[in-house]
Design a protein around this motif. Structure first.
Motif, short mmCIF file in Angstrom:
data_model
loop_
_atom_site.label_atom_id
_atom_site.label_comp_id
_atom_site.label_asym_id
_atom_site.label_seq_id
_atom_site.Cartn_x
_atom_site.Cartn_y
_atom_site.Cartn_z
N PRO A 1 22.60 26.26 38.61
CA PRO A 1 21.77 25.26 39.32
C PRO A 1 21.88 23.86 38.75
O PRO A 1 21.91 22.88 39.50
N ARG B 1 26.31 17.74 43.28
CA ARG B 1 25.90 17.26 44.59
C ARG B 1 25.56 15.77 44.54
O ARG B 1 26.03 14.98 45.37
N VAL C 1 28.42 22.79 47.55
CA VAL C 1 28.43 22.86 46.08
C VAL C 1 28.24 24.29 45.63
O VAL C 1 27.48 25.06 46.24
N ASP C 2 28.92 24.67 44.56
CA ASP C 2 28.73 25.97 43.92
C ASP C 2 27.41 25.94 43.16
O ASP C 2 27.28 25.27 42.13
N GLY C 3 26.41 26.66 43.67
CA GLY C 3 25.09 26.65 43.06
C GLY C 3 24.82 27.81 42.13
O GLY C 3 23.66 28.07 41.78
N SER C 4 25.88 28.52 41.68
CA SER C 4 25.66 29.62 40.75
C SER C 4 25.06 29.13 39.43
O SER C 4 24.33 29.84 38.77
N GLY D 1 25.25 22.46 39.67
CA GLY D 1 25.29 22.28 41.11
C GLY D 1 24.54 21.03 41.55
O GLY D 1 25.02 20.26 42.39
N ALA D 2 23.35 20.81 40.98
CA ALA D 2 22.58 19.63 41.34
C ALA D 2 23.29 18.35 40.91
O ALA D 2 23.30 17.35 41.64
#
Length: 370
Positions: free
Chosen positions: A129, A136, A124-127, A132-133
């Motif tokens: 947050p 996921r 996942v792209d966590g740039s 991203g969460a």
């Protein structure tokens, strides 16, 4: 009607005439909340819709094809590409605009028929947050459900866990943000209206004419306040109407209690604007001070976007003096949960105390100016 009330009515009539004789400003004041509702209501959306998803598929298989079609057919994901295996998944994110990468194993079909043997990876792209969460959790949950449905299997009954979501079962962002928008728009519009009320008198020189009238400072302030209470109340009705017609936000609690609480909040917001107008010398200065004193604290520190409980202790302390912090508790409690005075009397009491204190300070500062 005693003499004081008559003088307040005269001052209020004079201010009301100033308002209706400026139709351009009146149009902006009425239309600005509606425009802001549309902009914020659609822009502040934490729901996942058509999120870009890339699938890494070593070997074509029936299970992989089912995953691709079901994920791409859902309103939450858009499968943009099917790729061969890559040794470095970061290259996929650098070369393509995607939110998540689903890496399938080469023996997916065989592994699904061997309990505990199938594995896959979600990158996942966590740039961002929060996004991203959500991505996921959404990809993992959707993938598991699709594969179990494909195999006509049910999850093992290790724990019979059933989740029930109250107040917002569909988890729609609009139901969370629209009540918060009431706090932002009412505070900004109300404070902005009254912040230029006295500064405009200063710039045009009409303030000196008030000095020769029998009006007292508190009567002048009250007279200026009343027309803007009516105008801000109209804005509140417009916000609730747009929220209901466009975003489907219904008031679960008492509309009468919501109106009374909103009047207390409007009075506090107008008092902030009046206090600023007694301090500023020009309308431009008053507008800048209003934006700084209302927008930033309301958006960042009131709990509109970020929960107050997760803030550092210093910022939590500052949030307790922001009127929108208490109004957000009230408006979300009434609209979403349907609670009443028994649960909300503390934030309502604080809000009323803030409004009275700010009004008294405004009267005192205005008397000093005179």
């Amino acid at each position: 009607m005693n003499a004081s009330l008559r003088r307040i009515a005269v001052a209020a009539r004079k201010e009301f005439l100033h308002i209706i004789r400026d139709p351009q400003s009146l149009f902006i004041v009425i239309m600005l909340p509606v425009v802001m509702m549309f902009l914020y209501g659609y822009a502040l959306n934490a729901d996942i819709h058509n999120a870009e998803l890339v699938i890494e598929q070593p070997v074509p298989s029936p299970a992989a094809r089912v995953l691709e079609s079901r994920l791409d057919g859902s309103p939450f994901f858009a499968v943009t590409q099917i790729l061969p295996p890559s040794s470095d998944p970061t290259q996929v994110f650098r070369a393509r605009h995607t939110r998540a990468l689903l890496r399938l194993p080469p023996d997916l079909d065989a592994g699904l028929r061997r309990p505990g043997a199938a594995s896959m990876q979600v990158v996942v792209d966590g740039s961002d947050p929060n996004v991203g969460a959500q991505m996921r959790a959404a990809v993992e949950g959707a993938t598991q459900k699709i594969l179990l449905d494909h195999l006509n299997m049910k999850p093992p009954k290790i724990l019979d866990q059933r989740t029930v979501v109250l107040y917002n079962p569909q988890q729609r962002s609009a139901l969370f943000f629209v009540p918060g928008l009431m706090a932002i728009i009412l505070l900004m519009i109300s404070a902005l209206l009254t912040s230029i009320a006295i500064t405009k008198e200063k710039e045009t020189g009409t303030l000196s004419q008030l000095l020769i009238t029998p009006l007292r400072p508190r009567e002048i302030i009250a007279g200026k306040l009343l027309p803007y209470v009516a105008l801000a109340s109209l804005d509140g009705i417009l916000i609730l109407t747009v929220g209901y017609l466009v975003f489907g936000v219904r008031v679960a609690g008492s509309v009468t209690f919501l109106a009374l609480c909103s009047l207390a909040y409007i009075f506090t917001a107008l008092s902030i604007g009046l206090l600023i107008s007694t301090l500023a010398k020009r309308q431009l200065h008053a507008m800048m001070m209003t934006q700084l004193a209302t927008m930033l604290p309301t958006v960042m520190l009131s709990g509109f976007i970020f929960p107050v409980s997760s803030m550092p202790m210093v910022l939590r302390g500052i949030s307790h003096i922001v009127p929108a912090t208490y109004y957000l508790q009230i408006v979300r409690g009434i609209i979403l949960k349907g609670v009443g005075l028994h649960e909300l009397w503390i934030p309502l009491l604080v809000l009323c105390a803030q409004g009275i204190l700010l009004f008294m300070i405004s009267v005192f500062k205005f008397r000093v100016k005179l």
